[in-house]
Scaffold this active site. Structure first.
Site, PDB file in Angstrom:
ATOM      1  N   SER A 418       1.317  -1.282  -0.228  1.00 35.99           N
ATOM      2  CA  SER A 418      -0.102   0.257  -0.177  1.00 35.99           C
ATOM      3  C   SER A 418       0.887   1.357  -0.067  1.00 35.99           C
ATOM      4  CB  SER A 418      -0.933   0.570   1.386  1.00 35.99           C
ATOM      5  OG  SER A 418      -1.807  -0.766   1.534  1.00 35.99           O
ATOM      6  N   HIS A 439      -2.641  -3.921  -5.951  1.00 38.85           N
ATOM      7  CA  HIS A 439      -3.340  -3.382  -4.863  1.00 38.85           C
ATOM      8  C   HIS A 439      -4.565  -4.089  -4.997  1.00 38.85           C
ATOM      9  CE1 HIS A 439      -3.525  -0.132  -2.030  1.00 38.85           C
ATOM     10  NE2 HIS A 439      -3.438  -0.832  -1.640  1.00 38.85           N
ATOM     11  N   GLU A 451      -6.036  -1.451  -8.128  1.00 35.21           N
ATOM     12  CA  GLU A 451      -5.343  -0.816  -8.914  1.00 35.21           C
ATOM     13  C   GLU A 451      -4.244  -1.289  -9.685  1.00 35.21           C
ATOM     14  OE1 GLU A 451      -5.469   4.109  -6.796  1.00 35.21           O
ATOM     15  OE2 GLU A 451      -4.833   2.125  -5.129  1.00 35.21           O
ATOM     16  N   ASN A 489      -6.055   5.868  -1.991  1.00 36.60           N
ATOM     17  CA  ASN A 489      -5.092   6.561  -0.642  1.00 36.60           C
ATOM     18  C   ASN A 489      -5.195   7.846  -0.649  1.00 36.60           C
ATOM     19  OD1 ASN A 489      -6.371   4.135   0.379  1.00 36.60           O
ATOM     20  ND2 ASN A 489      -4.639   2.925   0.690  1.00 36.60           N
TER      21      ASN A 489
HETATM   22  P1  NAI Z   1      -1.214  -9.110   7.564  1.00 32.74           P
HETATM   23  O1  NAI Z   1      -0.052  -8.556   8.864  1.00 32.74           O
HETATM   24  O2  NAI Z   1      -2.818  -9.521   8.098  1.00 32.74           O
HETATM   25  O3  NAI Z   1      -0.294 -10.215   6.904  1.00 32.74           O
HETATM   26  C1  NAI Z   1       0.747 -10.925   6.849  1.00 32.74           C
HETATM   27  C2  NAI Z   1       0.665 -12.596   6.747  1.00 32.74           C
HETATM   28  O4  NAI Z   1       2.314 -12.364   6.396  1.00 32.74           O
HETATM   29  C3  NAI Z   1       1.376 -12.633   8.223  1.00 32.74           C
HETATM   30  O5  NAI Z   1       0.325 -13.591   7.823  1.00 32.74           O
HETATM   31  C4  NAI Z   1       3.068 -13.239   7.918  1.00 32.74           C
HETATM   32  O6  NAI Z   1       3.187 -14.573   8.968  1.00 32.74           O
HETATM   33  C5  NAI Z   1       3.152 -13.316   6.935  1.00 32.74           C
HETATM   34  N1  NAI Z   1       4.592 -12.691   6.244  1.00 32.74           N
HETATM   35  C6  NAI Z   1       5.286 -12.027   6.616  1.00 32.74           C
HETATM   36  N2  NAI Z   1       6.594 -12.364   6.168  1.00 32.74           N
HETATM   37  C7  NAI Z   1       6.454 -13.881   5.490  1.00 32.74           C
HETATM   38  C8  NAI Z   1       7.482 -13.987   4.633  1.00 32.74           C
HETATM   39  N3  NAI Z   1       8.227 -13.787   4.309  1.00 32.74           N
HETATM   40  N4  NAI Z   1       7.696 -15.462   4.319  1.00 32.74           N
HETATM   41  C9  NAI Z   1       5.697 -15.776   3.698  1.00 32.74           C
HETATM   42  N5  NAI Z   1       4.927 -14.884   4.689  1.00 32.74           N
HETATM   43  C10 NAI Z   1       5.508 -13.857   5.505  1.00 32.74           C
HETATM   44  O7  NAI Z   1      -1.299  -7.816   6.574  1.00 32.74           O
HETATM   45  P2  NAI Z   1      -1.996  -7.532   5.431  1.00 32.74           P
HETATM   46  O8  NAI Z   1      -2.588  -6.522   6.110  1.00 32.74           O
HETATM   47  O9  NAI Z   1      -2.376  -8.484   4.337  1.00 32.74           O
HETATM   48  O10 NAI Z   1      -0.802  -6.847   4.576  1.00 32.74           O
HETATM   49  C11 NAI Z   1      -0.460  -7.382   3.614  1.00 32.74           C
HETATM   50  C12 NAI Z   1       0.504  -6.502   2.490  1.00 32.74           C
HETATM   51  O11 NAI Z   1      -0.897  -5.288   1.907  1.00 32.74           O
HETATM   52  C13 NAI Z   1       0.685  -5.206   2.788  1.00 32.74           C
HETATM   53  O12 NAI Z   1       1.893  -4.528   2.405  1.00 32.74           O
HETATM   54  C14 NAI Z   1      -0.602  -4.120   3.073  1.00 32.74           C
HETATM   55  O13 NAI Z   1       0.197  -2.742   2.725  1.00 32.74           O
HETATM   56  C15 NAI Z   1      -0.872  -4.469   1.868  1.00 32.74           C
HETATM   57  N6  NAI Z   1      -2.629  -4.190   1.891  1.00 32.74           N
HETATM   58  C16 NAI Z   1      -3.124  -3.843   3.245  1.00 32.74           C
HETATM   59  C17 NAI Z   1      -4.394  -4.030   3.293  1.00 32.74           C
HETATM   60  C18 NAI Z   1      -5.173  -3.044   4.907  1.00 32.74           C
HETATM   61  O14 NAI Z   1      -6.007  -3.343   4.393  1.00 32.74           O
HETATM   62  N7  NAI Z   1      -5.167  -4.118   5.680  1.00 32.74           N
HETATM   63  C19 NAI Z   1      -4.945  -3.121   2.072  1.00 32.74           C
HETATM   64  C20 NAI Z   1      -4.038  -3.428   1.027  1.00 32.74           C
HETATM   65  C21 NAI Z   1      -3.163  -3.246   0.716  1.00 32.74           C
END
Ligand code: NAI
Length: 657
Positions: A418, A439, A451, A489
């Site tokens: 993001s 995205h 996006e 955003n």
């Molecule tokens: P989250 O914290 O819920 O999930 C991240 C997951 O990645 C965790 O389950 C963790 O165990 C896993 N992880 C971490 N390092 C890893 C690796 N090296 N290999 C495999 N798994 C790994 O995070 P979330 O919210 O799902 O965000 C993920 C991405 O999506 C980020 O880049 C965030 O900026 C982006 N994003 C998030 C949004 C949101 O509303 N939460 C919206 C749009 C994009």
């Protein structure tokens, strides 16, 4: 007998005496209905009647589906209300003629059967639907600000009963083949290979219509007023008549005019004239064409995409994987944490069970396509690899440097970041041009927009493939350039800050939210901040509006107190059972111009994104903000709305001089 070719259809009568009319609109990928098509069908029906055929099957030669609806372009080009009435009248008479045709008629439906297409099928004596994933039947006219005026408002309630028919028309939701069979909308839902035989069998042995169950007859008869009252109450809780008059008009047309819009006098707020000239209709047509434009981005020719690998099974990754599997792609989902994978698997099962509740085969297939993959074995086979791990630059850099070694040479590599710069993530890669941004928005299963981000280093072909991928999973792709917050955003952040500052200045959160809901936003901005999480909002604010002289104090204070919003049970609101506890706001409590004041920074940010080339033009910017934030669709988008405000002001000032 030889096939008779016309411009938009062909017909013939086979050895069993069954006539087939194959709809196949010239130079279009989908069938739509308009005057020339009506005229050809009428000519064909007359000719068939003279052959001694036993009956007629309507089918489509388009792979996409049966009939997608009325020709929206022709509708949008109508010069005035009189032309709209003439069009409704033409379609109405056509459907009446079809319904009164002396021979049995059967619609053989595959793929989309929507709007005018379903009205045609309803005017046939029986219907057969191919029971696969693509078949959808529905009357979504209200999405364009109009109603199913070609007999749908009369025939659908008569066939399946008002308690099923009205919700279909009032929510614009379509049903699949199995559900259509269950509610009596189609006579048979069968696999493709036996569909033609089934349709012919229904022509040769037309089914006897059973009457509606007693309760439906009561709703349609003596209890109609009560039914309408309840339906209107539910409707009012969702949409306002001044914003969206069409669903209210559907109810009134069915209850007062037997579903026949031609009987409604022009002065009535449910008349054809009223709806055809209402600004909402124009703006919803605009939104429809914007949506079509986004869909066209997904039409490029690229190498096939069948396997997807998602890394990170958190909030985003797990839903991205679910959506991919539901759309027919095989997905491997990787995470460091086995618990995260187990949670994702559970969530996917629950979601598939709801989504495919009428279709056991489709449910099994989706479950089979969703593969937890703790070791990341799927990387080597994937056509598309999407990273959705924690938002940390070094983690993502390392991941992509390693991924590009193991991925197929032509696999698309994408990040869901993001806030990190694409160019920075690609720095450690040997071939940085392979990386693009895809995205998604939270919740992925609900948000229609995605996006597709072109970084300075991204290859244009990779971006094209990403656009196609997004279309494949039934989302709307918006091409954007890499910039902080991309489009959505970047425009949301200043809007939310403006709203929070109003609270700071002493206006109650409920009043701020009520003002924006009255403007037409799906959720007030303060409730949105509570939903997203106050901690997330602070981070986004710092990144996206770094030069804000006075960040909202209350926001920081609440975070310090551990009140992060919905997820902790308290933020600006207290949350109970997933709902914000709010007091009711009376319209006269809302200060004049409050909504406009809060929306102004959103409009300014949207303009800036266009000026800086984050999106290619104002229409795409409007499309992105509507589908990415839910910005009141009936207003046609923030820039369009701003322009109409300006025009209104100019018109008012010339009136005064
Ligand atoms: P989250 O914290 O819920 O999930 C991240 C997951 O990645 C965790 O389950 C963790 O165990 C896993 N992880 C971490 N390092 C890893 C690796 N090296 N290999 C495999 N798994 C790994 O995070 P979330 O919210 O799902 O965000 C993920 C991405 O999506 C980020 O880049 C965030 O900026 C982006 N994003 C998030 C949004 C949101 O509303 N939460 C919206 C749009 C994009």
């Amino acid at each position: 007998m030889n096939e008779t070719q016309m411009q938009h259809l062909s017909w013939s009568v086979n050895a069993r005496g069954v006539a087939w009319i194959w709809l196949d609109l010239a130079e279009k990928s989908a069938n739509t209905l308009s005057e020339p098509v009506f005229a050809e069908i009428e000519t064909a029906l007359d000719a068939i009647a003279a052959t001694g055929a036993k009956g007629v099957v309507f089918a489509s030669r388009k792979t996409a589906g049966f009939v997608a609806g009325a020709d929206v372009e022709a509708f949008a080009a109508l010069p005035d209300a009189a032309a709209a009435r003439a069009l409704v009248e033409r379609g109405w008479r056509f459907m009446e003629r079809l319904a009164a045709y002396p021979l049995p008629t059967v619609a053989l439906i595959h793929g989309h059967c929507l709007g005018g297409g379903l009205e045609l099928a309803l005017a046939c004596r029986a219907r057969v639907a191919v029971s696969d994933r693509k078949t959808r039947l529905g009357l979504p006219e209200i999405m364009l600000g109009i109603y199913p005026g070609w007999g749908g408002m009369m025939r659908l309630p008569a066939l399946i009963g008002p308690s099923k028919a009205l919700p279909m028309m009032l929510t614009a939701k379509s049903v699949n083949a199995k559900r259509a069979k269950r509610i009596g909308l189609v006579d048979e839902a069968v696999p493709e290979r036996v569909a033609a035989l089934t349709a012919e069998a229904l022509v040769l042995n037309p089914p006897k219509r059973k009457g509606l169950p007693l309760v439906e007859r009561l709703w349609a008869g003596p209890l109609r007023a009560l039914f309408v009252q309840q339906a209107e109450k539910r409707l009012r809780a969702k949409v306002r008549a001044e914003h969206y008059p069409a669903p209210y008009a559907v109810l009134r047309c069915w209850s007062q005019y037997r579903g026949n819009p031609l009987l409604i006098p022009a002065a009535d707020p449910s008349s054809i004239e009223f709806l055809a000239t209402h600004p909402t209709t124009k703006n919803l047509l605009r939104v429809y064409f914007l949506q079509e434009r986004l869909k066209r981005f997904a039409k490029a020719q690229t190498a096939p995409i069948t396997r997807v690998h998602v890394i990170g099974a958190g909030v985003m990754g797990s839903e991205i994987a679910m959506v991919c599997a539901a759309s027919g792609l095989t997905v491997t989902l990787q995470d460091l944490s086995l618990e995260a994978l187990a949670r994702a698997q559970q969530a996917a099962t629950r979601w598939f069970e709801r989504r495919f509740r009428d279709d056991e085969t489709a449910l099994r297939a989706a479950l089979d396509r969703f593969i937890p993959d703790p070791q990341g074995l799927g990387v080597a086979q994937a056509d598309v690899i999407i990273e959705a791990v924690v938002e940390k630059l070094d983690v993502k850099q390392r991941l992509f440097a390693e991924l590009e070694q193991r991925a197929k040479p032509d696999a698309l590599l994408a990040t869901n970041t993001s806030s990190l710069s694409l160019e920075a993530i690609a720095e450690g890669m040997a071939a940085p041009h392979r990386l693009v941004g895809i995205h998604f928005f939270n919740p992925v299963t609900k948000m229609p927009l995605v996006e597709v981000v072109q970084g300075a280093q991204s290859d244009a072909k990779a971006v094209e493939r990403a656009l196609v991928f997004v279309g494949k999973i039934d989302k709307l792709p918006l091409p954007v350039r890499s910039a902080p917050g991309f489009l959505v955003n970047a425009v949301l952040a200043p809007y939310l800050i403006a709203a929070l500052k109003c609270v700071e200045s002493g206006i109650a959160p409920e009043v701020v939210d009520a003002a924006l809901e009255a403007f037409g936003m799906p959720m007030g901005p303060i409730e949105l901040v509570d939903t997203v999480g106050l901690d997330v909002a602070i981070l986004a604010g710092q990144q996206l509006v770094p030069d804000e002289p006075e960040p909202p104090r209350r926001l920081h204070q609440l975070v310090q107190e551990g009140k992060l919003g919905k997820k902790t049970g308290e933020g600006y609101y207290r949350w109970e059972k997933g709902k914000a506890v709010k007091r009711t706001v009376k319209p006269d409590e809302i200060p004049e111009g409050l909504a406009q004041r809060i929306i102004a920074p959103l409009v300014a940010a949207t303009e800036r994104c266009v000026a800086e080339g984050v999106v290619a033009d104002t229409d795409l910017a409007d499309a992105g903000v509507i589908f990415g934030t839910g910005f009141a669709p009936f207003r046609g988008g923030p820039l369009h709305w701003r322009n109409t405000q300006d025009t209104d002001k100019r018109e008012k000032s010339t009136e005064m001089t």
